[in-house]
Design a protein around this motif. Structure first.
Motif, PDB file in Angstrom:
ATOM      1  N   UNK A  30       0.850  -1.191   0.000  1.00 59.87           N
ATOM      2  CA  UNK A  30       0.000   0.000   0.000  1.00 59.87           C
ATOM      3  C   UNK A  30       0.886   1.242   0.000  1.00 59.87           C
ATOM      4  N   UNK A  31       0.286   2.375  -0.361  1.00 61.59           N
ATOM      5  CA  UNK A  31       0.906   3.673  -0.128  1.00 61.59           C
ATOM      6  C   UNK A  31       0.029   4.378   0.901  1.00 61.59           C
ATOM      7  N   UNK A  32       0.646   4.986   1.887  1.00 60.72           N
ATOM      8  CA  UNK A  32      -0.117   5.545   3.007  1.00 60.72           C
ATOM      9  C   UNK A  32      -0.874   6.817   2.641  1.00 60.72           C
ATOM     10  N   UNK A  33      -0.438   7.497   1.602  1.00 57.11           N
ATOM     11  CA  UNK A  33      -0.978   8.810   1.254  1.00 57.11           C
ATOM     12  C   UNK A  33      -0.908   9.751   2.453  1.00 57.11           C
ATOM     13  N   UNK A  34       0.228   9.667   3.140  1.00 55.02           N
ATOM     14  CA  UNK A  34       0.492  10.503   4.305  1.00 55.02           C
ATOM     15  C   UNK A  34       1.906  10.252   4.793  1.00 55.02           C
ATOM     16  N   UNK A  35       2.266  10.927   5.850  1.00 54.53           N
ATOM     17  CA  UNK A  35       3.589  10.747   6.444  1.00 54.53           C
ATOM     18  C   UNK A  35       3.601   9.503   7.320  1.00 54.53           C
ATOM     19  N   UNK A  36       4.781   9.049   7.672  1.00 50.81           N
ATOM     20  CA  UNK A  36       4.892   7.906   8.582  1.00 50.81           C
ATOM     21  C   UNK A  36       4.215   8.240   9.902  1.00 50.81           C
ATOM     22  N   UNK A  37       4.456   9.433  10.428  1.00 55.10           N
ATOM     23  CA  UNK A  37       3.865   9.799  11.723  1.00 55.10           C
ATOM     24  C   UNK A  37       2.350   9.857  11.660  1.00 55.10           C
ATOM     25  N   UNK A  38       1.800  10.359  10.557  1.00 53.62           N
ATOM     26  CA  UNK A  38       0.338  10.402  10.454  1.00 53.62           C
ATOM     27  C   UNK A  38      -0.242   8.991  10.388  1.00 53.62           C
ATOM     28  N   UNK A  39       0.458   8.083   9.733  1.00 51.96           N
ATOM     29  CA  UNK A  39       0.019   6.690   9.661  1.00 51.96           C
ATOM     30  C   UNK A  39       0.073   6.045  11.053  1.00 51.96           C
ATOM     31  N   UNK A  40       1.165   6.257  11.767  1.00 51.90           N
ATOM     32  CA  UNK A  40       1.309   5.723  13.129  1.00 51.90           C
ATOM     33  C   UNK A  40       0.189   6.274  14.013  1.00 51.90           C
TER      34      UNK A  40
END
Length: 183
Positions: A37-47
């Motif tokens: 997948x691609x998160x379509x966001x930053x790592x921190x926003x995904x976390x």
């Protein structure tokens, strides 16, 4: 499991799941596919999202950040909520294994989010992110083989993009520049 992969896992993978991370039982199914997948966001926003009490519908097993860091939210033995589709939509999947099995793909998949924005990257990974992604795919396959006695082959029938499960709602996930051939 190969010692090198175990060493990589314990060096690079950080546990990021909490009691708020969505997960459930695999219902006896063994992982057979890895879905990217691609998160379509930053790592921190995904976390933050995967650990938010406001999130009642999604999670993933892993996240690979653009700087090579890897985070794990759900154990491989459990079902992350990343690839499920309505039973009526299973025939729309372009992945043959999904159509043939005819059940919720979450039960037999391991999911990997990749930090990035589709509009900016079209799924292209940084060199560091690609290296971690390759190692993570190897680790998952080796782990599943050791735990369940089943190998996940490194081919396009078993290493998928989310768009191959849900082409209607996720046509750009992970993106046309995602490096499946290198993985």
């Amino acid at each position: 499991m190969e010692q090198r992969l175990q060493d990589w896992y314990y060096t690079y993978v950080k546990w990021a799941g909490t009691n708020k991370t969505n997960k459930s039982s695999r219902r006896g199914y063994i992982p057979e596919i890895i879905v990217n997948h691609i998160s379509d966001g930053t790592a921190q926003s995904c976390i933050n999202w995967f650990n938010s009490s406001n999130n009642t519908e999604s999670s993933a097993h892993f996240l690979v950040a653009r700087n090579e860091e890897v985070y794990q939210f759900v154990s491989i033995e459990e079902n992350a909520w990343a690839n499920g589709i309505d039973t009526k939509d299973i025939p729309k999947a372009t992945a043959e294994i999904v159509r043939k099995k005819g059940i919720n793909p979450n039960w037999y998949s391991v999911s990997i989010e990749h930090e990035g924005f589709y509009a900016q990257t079209r799924g292209f990974l940084t060199p560091e992110q690609l290296e971690s992604t390759i190692m993570l795919h190897r680790y998952i396959s080796s782990y599943v083989e050791d735990k369940y006695g089943k190998k996940i082959p490194f081919d396009r029938q078993h290493i998928l993009g989310h768009n191959e499960i849900n082409p209607t709602n996720r046509p750009n996930c992970p993106g046309e520049k995602f490096p499946f051939d290198q993985i």
